[in-house]
Design a protein around this motif. Sequence first.
Motif, PDB file in Angstrom:
ATOM      1  N   GLU A  42       0.844  -1.206   0.000  1.00 24.49           N
ATOM      2  CA  GLU A  42       0.000   0.000   0.000  1.00 24.49           C
ATOM      3  C   GLU A  42       0.870   1.244   0.000  1.00 24.49           C
ATOM      4  O   GLU A  42       1.689   1.449   0.887  1.00 24.49           O
ATOM      5  CB  GLU A  42      -0.915  -0.011   1.226  1.00 24.49           C
ATOM      6  CG  GLU A  42      -2.003  -1.055   1.128  1.00 24.49           C
ATOM      7  CD  GLU A  42      -3.227  -0.676   1.938  1.00 24.49           C
ATOM      8  OE1 GLU A  42      -3.121   0.199   2.803  1.00 24.49           O
ATOM      9  OE2 GLU A  42      -4.279  -1.272   1.683  1.00 24.49           O
ATOM     10  N   SER A  43       0.706   2.069  -1.024  1.00 23.79           N
ATOM     11  CA  SER A  43       1.508   3.285  -1.114  1.00 23.79           C
ATOM     12  C   SER A  43       0.689   4.365  -1.798  1.00 23.79           C
ATOM     13  O   SER A  43      -0.107   4.078  -2.682  1.00 23.79           O
ATOM     14  CB  SER A  43       2.777   3.000  -1.914  1.00 23.79           C
ATOM     15  OG  SER A  43       3.299   4.196  -2.407  1.00 23.79           O
ATOM     16  N   LYS A  44       0.902   5.585  -1.370  1.00 22.86           N
ATOM     17  CA  LYS A  44       0.190   6.719  -1.962  1.00 22.86           C
ATOM     18  C   LYS A  44       0.520   6.828  -3.450  1.00 22.86           C
ATOM     19  O   LYS A  44      -0.300   7.296  -4.243  1.00 22.86           O
ATOM     20  CB  LYS A  44       0.606   7.995  -1.221  1.00 22.86           C
ATOM     21  CG  LYS A  44      -0.265   9.187  -1.478  1.00 22.86           C
ATOM     22  CD  LYS A  44      -1.537   9.161  -0.671  1.00 22.86           C
ATOM     23  CE  LYS A  44      -2.349  10.421  -0.856  1.00 22.86           C
ATOM     24  NZ  LYS A  44      -3.644  10.332  -0.201  1.00 22.86           N
ATOM     25  N   HIS A  93      -1.875   5.350  -5.903  1.00 19.18           N
ATOM     26  CA  HIS A  93      -3.208   5.935  -6.072  1.00 19.18           C
ATOM     27  C   HIS A  93      -3.244   6.840  -7.303  1.00 19.18           C
ATOM     28  O   HIS A  93      -2.409   7.722  -7.444  1.00 19.18           O
ATOM     29  CB  HIS A  93      -3.564   6.742  -4.816  1.00 19.18           C
ATOM     30  CG  HIS A  93      -4.933   7.340  -4.873  1.00 19.18           C
ATOM     31  ND1 HIS A  93      -6.070   6.581  -5.026  1.00 19.18           N
ATOM     32  CD2 HIS A  93      -5.349   8.627  -4.811  1.00 19.18           C
ATOM     33  CE1 HIS A  93      -7.121   7.372  -5.043  1.00 19.18           C
ATOM     34  NE2 HIS A  93      -6.707   8.612  -4.915  1.00 19.18           N
ATOM     35  N   HIS A 117     -13.227   7.893  -6.761  1.00 20.46           N
ATOM     36  CA  HIS A 117     -11.927   7.218  -6.694  1.00 20.46           C
ATOM     37  C   HIS A 117     -10.849   8.164  -6.150  1.00 20.46           C
ATOM     38  O   HIS A 117     -10.054   7.785  -5.285  1.00 20.46           O
ATOM     39  CB  HIS A 117     -11.535   6.714  -8.078  1.00 20.46           C
ATOM     40  CG  HIS A 117     -10.202   6.039  -8.112  1.00 20.46           C
ATOM     41  ND1 HIS A 117     -10.035   4.721  -7.777  1.00 20.46           N
ATOM     42  CD2 HIS A 117      -8.962   6.529  -8.397  1.00 20.46           C
ATOM     43  CE1 HIS A 117      -8.754   4.416  -7.865  1.00 20.46           C
ATOM     44  NE2 HIS A 117      -8.078   5.492  -8.241  1.00 20.46           N
ATOM     45  N   MET A 137     -11.039   6.580  -2.383  1.00 18.74           N
ATOM     46  CA  MET A 137     -10.232   5.365  -2.534  1.00 18.74           C
ATOM     47  C   MET A 137      -8.758   5.681  -2.269  1.00 18.74           C
ATOM     48  O   MET A 137      -8.380   6.840  -2.166  1.00 18.74           O
ATOM     49  CB  MET A 137     -10.403   4.801  -3.951  1.00 18.74           C
ATOM     50  CG  MET A 137     -11.814   4.370  -4.282  1.00 18.74           C
ATOM     51  SD  MET A 137     -12.297   2.866  -3.397  1.00 18.74           S
ATOM     52  CE  MET A 137     -13.362   3.514  -2.139  1.00 18.74           C
ATOM     53  N   GLY A 138      -7.979   4.636  -2.203  1.00 17.14           N
ATOM     54  CA  GLY A 138      -6.550   4.832  -1.991  1.00 17.14           C
ATOM     55  C   GLY A 138      -6.125   4.381  -0.615  1.00 17.14           C
ATOM     56  O   GLY A 138      -6.956   4.175   0.275  1.00 17.14           O
ATOM     57  N   PRO A 139      -4.799   4.223  -0.437  1.00 13.61           N
ATOM     58  CA  PRO A 139      -4.296   3.707   0.833  1.00 13.61           C
ATOM     59  C   PRO A 139      -4.479   4.692   1.994  1.00 13.61           C
ATOM     60  O   PRO A 139      -4.640   5.890   1.777  1.00 13.61           O
ATOM     61  CB  PRO A 139      -2.813   3.480   0.549  1.00 13.61           C
ATOM     62  CG  PRO A 139      -2.494   4.366  -0.589  1.00 13.61           C
ATOM     63  CD  PRO A 139      -3.736   4.502  -1.401  1.00 13.61           C
ATOM     64  N   LYS A 140      -4.438   4.103   3.174  1.00 15.77           N
ATOM     65  CA  LYS A 140      -4.593   4.921   4.376  1.00 15.77           C
ATOM     66  C   LYS A 140      -3.200   5.387   4.819  1.00 15.77           C
ATOM     67  O   LYS A 140      -2.473   4.671   5.472  1.00 15.77           O
ATOM     68  CB  LYS A 140      -5.236   4.048   5.462  1.00 15.77           C
ATOM     69  CG  LYS A 140      -5.631   4.791   6.702  1.00 15.77           C
ATOM     70  CD  LYS A 140      -6.264   3.822   7.678  1.00 15.77           C
ATOM     71  CE  LYS A 140      -6.687   4.548   8.923  1.00 15.77           C
ATOM     72  NZ  LYS A 140      -7.320   3.635   9.886  1.00 15.77           N
ATOM     73  N   ASP A 141      -2.830   6.585   4.413  1.00 17.71           N
ATOM     74  CA  ASP A 141      -1.504   7.086   4.793  1.00 17.71           C
ATOM     75  C   ASP A 141      -1.610   8.107   5.937  1.00 17.71           C
ATOM     76  O   ASP A 141      -2.665   8.275   6.531  1.00 17.71           O
ATOM     77  CB  ASP A 141      -0.769   7.660   3.570  1.00 17.71           C
ATOM     78  CG  ASP A 141      -1.466   8.899   3.042  1.00 17.71           C
ATOM     79  OD1 ASP A 141      -2.487   9.283   3.630  1.00 17.71           O
ATOM     80  OD2 ASP A 141      -0.991   9.476   2.051  1.00 17.71           O
TER      81      ASP A 141
END
Lengths: 112, 509
Positions: A57-59, A62, B451, B455-459
Amino acid sequence: MINQLVLVREWHPLVLILIGLIVGLVVYVIYRLGNPSFKETRYKREPFLSGNVSPGESKALHIGGSNLYWGFTRALKKYFKPLVGAHTGIVNDYLYWFIITIAIVMVVLYFV
Amino acid sequence: MNIDIVQHSPALILAVPLLFAFLTPIVARISEKGRDAIFFLGLFIMAFFVSVMAYEVYTVGGWSYVFGGGTVTPNGTGSSFFRILFVADGISAMASITLTISAIGAAIYSYKFMEHDTGLNKFNTLFLLMIAGVNGMVLTGDLFNLFVWFEVASVSSAALIAFKNYEGEAVEAALKYMILSVVAGLFFLLSIGFLYGQYGVLNFQLLAENITGTNLDKIALTILVVVLALKAGAVPLHFIIPDAYSMAPGSVTAVLVVASQAGLWVLFRVVFTLYGLAVNTFTLGWIVIVLGILSMFIGVTMALVQKTVKRLMAYHAISQTGYMLLGVGVGLAVLGQPEMDIYGRLAMEGGIFHIINHAMYKGLLFMTAGVIIYETGKRKLDELGGLGHSMKWTMVFFMIGALAIAGIPPFNGFASKLMIYKSVYSFNPLLSIIAMVVSILTLASFVKVFHSIFMGPKDESVSKTTEAPKPMLLGMAILAGVVILFSLFPGLVVSTIVEPAVEALGVIV
């Protein structure tokens, strides 16, 4: 009334929701029939990338708003360029459009 | 006593927000909590009178209200010839209901959304003035008062757009909005002069009886149509909408959508009730249809290339206005053609049903955008992502709004669009196909927004954000609840509030 024809005879939102619930129930039954010994692990959850190591998982993974549909807008750049260009943000231009529209509508109403 | 309240309800709907608008800054000098209480009290009393008026219109029928009593006489000899007139009918009832629901949702949302801002006394006053102005536009029965309420709505809207004046762009947007509104208002006054100069009357009923379609009538009609299309945000008069909607506070934008729709309501009154068959309705209908098609297509394609969330949504608001214009334009184009009458009526019902649907889901979407900006301080889609992890309720509300605007069944946007597709197809299949393509593009655009934002990772940046405060969630929940209600019972909504509105366009009661 014709709206009753469309909305009541042909369009039944409650029936659609009922069908959705039935489909959901069928999906749940199929899910319950699955292998009960399955245990989720990290590797089972990650996508298969042709044997490459998953970056996790990486920004950076996205895809942001301006990258989505870039092909669509690029393919139609002949349409988008003048269209976006017309939106100058200058209030004088807004007024030109207002006057031009009045002129066009007036001509159409007079002669058509 | 009850009978008096019913009869006076159109005037009270305007008097209450006007009174409370100027009461709030006075009470604020004593207590800030008192100010907020007065603000909400004013809104709820207004909502009560809107309910009273709407109930009477839907159960008994509409009526004309003359300030100070008396009646209007066609030859000008009556004591109340120049008095202020209001019309309680299907149009004013539906428009006031739409405004009231949006305003209550937005006010509850504002309670928390605006808490970090100063000058809230002025905010409450301007908010109530804007509501009075929009209600006045849809309730008035004469052209000059329409101009006055148009100005009240425009001035208060411009001030609210500039409310966050520490954001320079907000002031710029408000200035543009004000310039356009003033110029449009002056043209509007000119057209009133053309009509008054010929017929010596200002109220809709008497003008409708007198208008014969002279050259001056056509000039006045042209100006009225273009000015009201500008107010509604139809292409190519839409330029101010993205600026204004994107920079106004989230709660204000939700009501600004309804304020723009007031332009549509008045436009429909002008073309159907005021002019009707006195001019070539086929040509006029096609002018409205062309404005609708341009708005739909250019609005949605411009939305696809936007990079900030509220500006993107503003272009979708323009696009959705196109559906309303298309439906009502078809109704106008087939006016007086008995073989097409049933399709024209269905198209109008679809267009008008879409107005209230749009007010609800677009208001909801602007509120979700407001929450995102409130929580993250970011507007650009590229800078957002992964918020679905921390803002689950906001995400759910966004999904409800997005699915409704894209016309996905079983949401209410689908019901009104289906009516438009079917009826417009019978008139001209190409127009219907364009409307469907626009709907697909709308869905594509909201998939992009969903999206990009949720959406997307939890940073790290995501973990710092939290769910919206409860008042903001409640404000969104009210509009989401109405969207769901309208989605489940579209037939009931059409037969209860849309059909009377369409019937009201025929004649003023």
